[in-house]
Design an enzyme around this catalytic site. Structure first.
Site, PDB file in Angstrom:
ATOM      1  N   PHE A  12       1.457  -1.482   0.215  1.00  0.00           N
ATOM      2  CA  PHE A  12       0.219  -0.147  -0.228  1.00  0.00           C
ATOM      3  C   PHE A  12       0.862   1.490   0.097  1.00  0.00           C
ATOM      4  O   PHE A  12       0.813   2.277  -1.509  1.00  0.00           O
ATOM      5  CB  PHE A  12      -0.621  -0.168   1.130  1.00  0.00           C
ATOM      6  N   THR A 131       5.626   2.916  13.149  1.00  0.00           N
ATOM      7  CA  THR A 131       3.961   3.237  13.196  1.00  0.00           C
ATOM      8  C   THR A 131       4.165   3.719  14.516  1.00  0.00           C
ATOM      9  O   THR A 131       5.120   3.420  15.514  1.00  0.00           O
ATOM     10  CB  THR A 131       3.334   1.656  12.984  1.00  0.00           C
ATOM     11  N   GLU A 133       1.972   2.646  16.628  1.00  0.00           N
ATOM     12  CA  GLU A 133       1.684   1.499  17.180  1.00  0.00           C
ATOM     13  C   GLU A 133       2.990   1.427  18.759  1.00  0.00           C
ATOM     14  O   GLU A 133       2.763   0.982  20.017  1.00  0.00           O
ATOM     15  CB  GLU A 133       0.641   0.141  16.943  1.00  0.00           C
TER      16      GLU A 133
HETATM   17  P1  NAD Z   1       1.621  -3.462   3.591  1.00  0.00           P
HETATM   18  O1  NAD Z   1       1.137  -5.039   3.993  1.00  0.00           O
HETATM   19  O2  NAD Z   1       0.084  -2.828   2.612  1.00  0.00           O
HETATM   20  O3  NAD Z   1       2.362  -3.538   2.114  1.00  0.00           O
HETATM   21  C1  NAD Z   1       3.702  -4.436   2.813  1.00  0.00           C
HETATM   22  C2  NAD Z   1       4.509  -5.063   1.458  1.00  0.00           C
HETATM   23  O4  NAD Z   1       5.321  -5.868   1.937  1.00  0.00           O
HETATM   24  C3  NAD Z   1       3.463  -5.971   1.020  1.00  0.00           C
HETATM   25  O5  NAD Z   1       4.582  -6.308  -0.782  1.00  0.00           O
HETATM   26  C4  NAD Z   1       4.589  -7.206   0.663  1.00  0.00           C
HETATM   27  O6  NAD Z   1       4.614  -8.078  -0.762  1.00  0.00           O
HETATM   28  C5  NAD Z   1       6.139  -7.087   1.809  1.00  0.00           C
HETATM   29  N1  NAD Z   1       6.387  -7.563   2.465  1.00  0.00           N
HETATM   30  C6  NAD Z   1       6.064  -8.260   3.631  1.00  0.00           C
HETATM   31  N2  NAD Z   1       6.838  -9.283   3.712  1.00  0.00           N
HETATM   32  C7  NAD Z   1       7.929  -9.352   3.156  1.00  0.00           C
HETATM   33  C8  NAD Z   1       9.345 -10.007   3.100  1.00  0.00           C
HETATM   34  N3  NAD Z   1       9.195 -10.755   3.944  1.00  0.00           N
HETATM   35  N4  NAD Z   1      10.071  -9.763   1.980  1.00  0.00           N
HETATM   36  C9  NAD Z   1       9.928  -9.234   1.203  1.00  0.00           C
HETATM   37  N5  NAD Z   1       8.871  -8.015   0.952  1.00  0.00           N
HETATM   38  C10 NAD Z   1       7.669  -8.402   2.054  1.00  0.00           C
HETATM   39  O7  NAD Z   1       2.058  -2.557   4.562  1.00  0.00           O
HETATM   40  P2  NAD Z   1       1.500  -0.999   4.094  1.00  0.00           P
HETATM   41  O8  NAD Z   1       0.426  -0.765   4.873  1.00  0.00           O
HETATM   42  O9  NAD Z   1       2.014  -0.715   3.053  1.00  0.00           O
HETATM   43  O10 NAD Z   1       2.902  -0.528   5.298  1.00  0.00           O
HETATM   44  C11 NAD Z   1       4.322   0.002   4.991  1.00  0.00           C
HETATM   45  C12 NAD Z   1       4.724   0.173   6.343  1.00  0.00           C
HETATM   46  O11 NAD Z   1       4.164   0.671   6.789  1.00  0.00           O
HETATM   47  C13 NAD Z   1       5.187  -0.937   7.456  1.00  0.00           C
HETATM   48  O12 NAD Z   1       6.782  -1.312   7.729  1.00  0.00           O
HETATM   49  C14 NAD Z   1       4.249  -0.674   7.695  1.00  0.00           C
HETATM   50  O13 NAD Z   1       4.375  -0.795   9.672  1.00  0.00           O
HETATM   51  C15 NAD Z   1       4.685   0.671   8.185  1.00  0.00           C
HETATM   52  N6  NAD Z   1       3.084   1.858   8.600  1.00  0.00           N
HETATM   53  C16 NAD Z   1       1.321   1.553   7.421  1.00  0.00           C
HETATM   54  C17 NAD Z   1       0.624   1.871   8.553  1.00  0.00           C
HETATM   55  C18 NAD Z   1      -0.157   1.980   7.913  1.00  0.00           C
HETATM   56  O14 NAD Z   1      -1.173   2.322   8.414  1.00  0.00           O
HETATM   57  N7  NAD Z   1      -0.723   1.105   7.184  1.00  0.00           N
HETATM   58  C19 NAD Z   1       1.296   3.211   9.299  1.00  0.00           C
HETATM   59  C20 NAD Z   1       2.382   3.435  10.294  1.00  0.00           C
HETATM   60  C21 NAD Z   1       3.899   2.530   9.599  1.00  0.00           C
HETATM   61  P1  TYD Z   2      -6.855  -1.517  11.475  1.00  0.00           P
HETATM   62  O1  TYD Z   2      -6.919  -0.641   9.528  1.00  0.00           O
HETATM   63  O2  TYD Z   2      -6.507  -2.554  11.536  1.00  0.00           O
HETATM   64  O3  TYD Z   2      -4.909  -0.423  11.741  1.00  0.00           O
HETATM   65  P2  TYD Z   2      -5.049  -0.423  13.193  1.00  0.00           P
HETATM   66  O4  TYD Z   2      -5.941  -1.983  13.467  1.00  0.00           O
HETATM   67  O5  TYD Z   2      -3.879  -0.718  13.014  1.00  0.00           O
HETATM   68  O6  TYD Z   2      -5.054   0.994  13.649  1.00  0.00           O
HETATM   69  O7  TYD Z   2      -8.187  -1.032  12.241  1.00  0.00           O
HETATM   70  C1  TYD Z   2      -8.218   1.017  12.491  1.00  0.00           C
HETATM   71  C2  TYD Z   2      -9.603   0.808  13.814  1.00  0.00           C
HETATM   72  O8  TYD Z   2     -10.553   0.247  13.132  1.00  0.00           O
HETATM   73  C3  TYD Z   2      -9.383  -0.078  15.306  1.00  0.00           C
HETATM   74  O9  TYD Z   2      -9.496  -0.043  16.187  1.00  0.00           O
HETATM   75  C4  TYD Z   2      -9.802  -1.902  15.021  1.00  0.00           C
HETATM   76  C5  TYD Z   2     -11.125  -1.100  13.998  1.00  0.00           C
HETATM   77  N1  TYD Z   2     -11.406  -2.214  13.026  1.00  0.00           N
HETATM   78  C6  TYD Z   2     -13.326  -2.225  13.226  1.00  0.00           C
HETATM   79  O10 TYD Z   2     -13.938  -2.108  13.870  1.00  0.00           O
HETATM   80  N2  TYD Z   2     -12.993  -3.731  12.302  1.00  0.00           N
HETATM   81  C7  TYD Z   2     -12.364  -4.496  11.423  1.00  0.00           C
HETATM   82  O11 TYD Z   2     -13.335  -4.764  10.330  1.00  0.00           O
HETATM   83  C8  TYD Z   2     -11.128  -3.393  11.375  1.00  0.00           C
HETATM   84  C9  TYD Z   2     -10.268  -4.003  10.366  1.00  0.00           C
HETATM   85  C10 TYD Z   2     -11.114  -2.774  11.889  1.00  0.00           C
END
Ligand code: NAD
Ligand code: TYD
Length: 351
Positions: A12, A131, A133
């Protein structure tokens, strides 16, 4: 010329970072390293895959030998590390995968960078994306996570990310590697895997399926549009101080249930349904184990030192996001067919 390794570029956030760098820096060589797990999808990068400065390597970040080969093949001098297992619910079911990828995978990358850069740190950079978190959970008391908030992770996901953050910092402190860590709040926008709240709910509303609200829906998250995160990553990669930590957030807190109501309104309107028609889909289910109450980021350091601010108003971001998922139904239908559908049905049945 810079040769930048972006890990997790088919996911993503990674796909937005790859797109930004490929388009903005034609003189850089951008290498997307991704294992293509269930969350990685090269369809996220269709519009840049033909670009001359874009390269893809299918590789597991735990495969140390291959990473070293890739470092040498492209003469990598910068790393932006996003590859991770990223979904809290999956980490509750299968914590081993999270420790393997997020901890051991990060360590493999660090070791490969150390070996290949061999103490010549000039012009090098290892930037780790983490993150909010890792800081644990806040009460409903207006406090915010700052860069000095003590780590207090509660889920196997956040524990694995906290551990990887510590390893990255240890490589600066022990070997002098030029590292940077950023901790960001919840992202939303196009190309997010539909197990996360926003794309899951948008898709379920479209298909008339239940919207599983965990607990009472009172948990609070701080939402940031993904392209604003990608812009912050670009800025910090180029201008951030070595060994520093920057928090990235939207100054945009929402209670889940309030956010869900906005989503329902927006999807119903854009699909031409009567207003609020999909409210009936709201289904309160068993709470997530260890569900963190509230996340909220103080990103004033990034604003004051580097001038970054979120660019989108939330209403605008939600509108763009819902529109994108409605206009790109085949993208989501491809992902939600087959294995994922089975996984999701099982996950939901267990609540
Ligand atoms: P995502 O799950 O959408 O994508 C993760 C990607 O990593 C995928 O393309 C997957 O194929 C690849 N991947 C997973 N395991 C792998 C491995 N062993 N070797 C190589 N590639 C691998 O995640 P995202 O939401 O895009 O998050 C990306 C980064 O940002 C993560 O490190 C996550 O902790 C961090 N992050 C995400 C959020 C959020 O809201 N999504 C917020 C803060 C930080
Ligand atoms: P999520 O998108 O899984 O992100 P994170 O847990 O990393 O914050 O969830 C966002 C918020 O929404 C979290 O408080 C959990 C809640 N949630 C639901 O209530 N129902 C759902 O099906 C999902 C996936 C999340």
């Amino acid at each position: 010329m810079k040769n930048i390794l972006i890990t997790g570029g088919a996911g993503f956030i990674g796909s937005h970072v790859v797109r930004l760098f490929v388009n903005k820096y034609p003189n850089y060589r951008i290498v997307n390293l991704d294992k293509l797990t269930y969350a990685g999808n090269l369809a996220n990068l269709k519009d840049v895959e033909q670009a001359e400065n874009y390269h893809f390597e299918k590789c597991d970040i735990c495969d140390f030998d291959r990473i070293v080969e890739i470092f040498k093949k492209y003469d990598i001098d910068g790393v932006i590390h996003l590859a991770a297992e990223s979904h809290v619910d999956r980490s509750i079911k299968d914590p081993f995968t999270f420790a393997r990828t997020n901890v051991m995978g990060t360590l493999s990358l660090l070791q490969a960078a150390k070996l290949c850069w061999n103490g010549e740190w000039e012009g090098k950079r290892f930037y780790h994306i983490s993150t909010d978190e890792v800081y644990g959970a806040l009460e409903f008391d207006g406090t915010l996570f700052t860069e000095t908030t003590k780590y207090d992770p509660h889920s196997p996901y956040s524990a694995s990310k906290a551990s990887s953050d510590h390893f990255v910092r240890s490589f600066h402190d022990t070997y002098g590697m030029p590292t940077i860590v950023t901790n960001c709040s919840n992202n939303y926008g196009p190309y997010q895997f539909p197990e996360k709240l926003m794309p899951l709910f948008i898709n379920n509303i479209r298909n008339g399926k239940p919207l599983p609200v965990y607990g009472k829906g009172e948990n609070v998250r701080d939402w940031l549009y993904v392209e604003d995160h990608a812009r912050a990553i670009d800025l910090i990669f180029h201008k951030g101080e070595i060994a520093e930590t920057y928090n990235i957030g939207g100054f945009n807190e929402w209670r889940n249930i309030d956010l869900i109501r906005v989503l329902i309104k927006t999807v119903d309107r854009l699909l031409g349904n009567p207003e609020g028609a999909s409210e009936r889909l709201i289904t309160y289910v068993t709470d997530r184990a260890g569900h963190d109450l509230r996340y909220a980021i103080d990103s004033r350091k990034l604003k004051n030192e580097l001038g970054w601010e979120p660019s989108l108003q939330f209403e605008e971001g939600i509108e763009k996001t819902v529109k994108w998922y409605i206009d790109n139904q085949s993208w989501i239908d491809n992902i939600t067919s087959g294995e994922y559908e089975k996984y999701y049905e099982e996950m939901y049945a267990n609540r």
